[in-house]
Motif scaffolding. Sequence first.
Motif, short mmCIF file in Angstrom:
data_model
loop_
_atom_site.label_atom_id
_atom_site.label_comp_id
_atom_site.label_asym_id
_atom_site.label_seq_id
_atom_site.Cartn_x
_atom_site.Cartn_y
_atom_site.Cartn_z
N GLN A 104 25.53 0.98 -20.78
CA GLN A 104 24.08 1.03 -20.92
C GLN A 104 23.48 -0.22 -20.28
O GLN A 104 23.92 -1.34 -20.56
N VAL A 147 28.39 0.00 -25.28
CA VAL A 147 27.70 0.28 -26.54
C VAL A 147 28.37 1.41 -27.31
O VAL A 147 29.09 2.25 -26.76
N THR A 166 26.84 3.84 -30.73
CA THR A 166 25.71 4.02 -31.63
C THR A 166 26.16 4.00 -33.09
O THR A 166 27.16 4.59 -33.47
N HIS A 167 25.34 3.33 -33.89
CA HIS A 167 25.58 3.16 -35.33
C HIS A 167 25.84 4.50 -36.01
O HIS A 167 26.74 4.62 -36.86
N LYS A 168 25.07 5.54 -35.65
CA LYS A 168 25.16 6.82 -36.37
C LYS A 168 26.53 7.48 -36.22
O LYS A 168 26.90 8.30 -37.07
N TYR A 169 27.28 7.16 -35.18
CA TYR A 169 28.62 7.71 -35.02
C TYR A 169 29.65 6.95 -35.85
O TYR A 169 30.63 7.53 -36.33
N THR A 187 32.58 10.47 -28.89
CA THR A 187 31.21 10.69 -29.33
C THR A 187 30.32 11.23 -28.22
O THR A 187 30.71 11.30 -27.05
N ALA A 204 26.73 10.90 -25.94
CA ALA A 204 26.10 9.82 -25.18
C ALA A 204 24.95 10.40 -24.37
O ALA A 204 24.83 11.61 -24.24
N HIS A 232 25.53 17.84 -33.39
CA HIS A 232 25.67 16.45 -33.81
C HIS A 232 25.84 16.34 -35.32
O HIS A 232 24.89 16.05 -36.06
N TRP A 256 24.69 13.03 -37.47
CA TRP A 256 23.33 12.70 -37.86
C TRP A 256 23.16 12.90 -39.37
O TRP A 256 23.26 14.00 -39.88
#
Length: 263
Positions: free
Chosen positions: A25, A34, A36-39, A76, A78, A232, A235
Amino acid sequence: MSNNNTVNTAKAPRKPVVLMSMGSQERKGHDYQVMTHKYIVPLVEISGCVPLLAPTCCGIDDLEQYLDMVDGVYLTGAGSNIDPSLYGQENLTPGKSQDRDRDLFDLPLIRAAIARGLPIFGICRGMQEINVALGGDMHQKVYAEPGFDDHREDTDEPVEVQYAQSHAVRLVPDSWLAKLMGSEEIHVNSLHGQGIKTLGKGLEALAYAEDGLVEAFHAPALPQFTFAVQWHPEWRAASNPDSVKIFQAFGEACRQRAAQGAR
């Protein structure tokens, strides 16, 4: 001597370690790796695993050493698409970002993880990577294909609306997934412009969207857990019973692998 003040030094059971490959990114002229926190959160809190984040910008020289350290692989989603040249197509979405470093790390990662018998779980881009790694290909623009719906999110909406349940998914009757969910239909979110066209070797569909697009698959001939979904489940996973079941199943597969002591 009394044991009342004795400190309990017993160690908690070792948790499985799961590799998560990061992505590129750009921010203010700098390249970042990077995740992501949610994963990460459902892997830790629901699967009960320890994430090992692997940068994809340095090639695959250390790939086998990474795999020596883990009990599973978690691929994950992206914001980028897989380079279509890797599945024999011209690029039909030149305005969409790509991440070739991740492509060139994850495709051999998948093949090496399969060879080792490591559990693999893929979400969205991760599902597509597994498909391409095993020789499948993609609809680059599902929304432009006759007979298919537009599965993209409305980016003008708040993120809570983008990730809300938007359509039903039909699970293959009597399949592993239908038994896990306790139902032959669930409702999922939808945030993808691309989708499976031809399944890779050894992959078998477990779920379809209402328009017939493959929404989940597994690899029934492989001994290890190999499962991927197009939606997803990460989430707000803890508040979604279907997502909880999926992450628990992956965590259990990784615990079984760790218990074998075969790294």
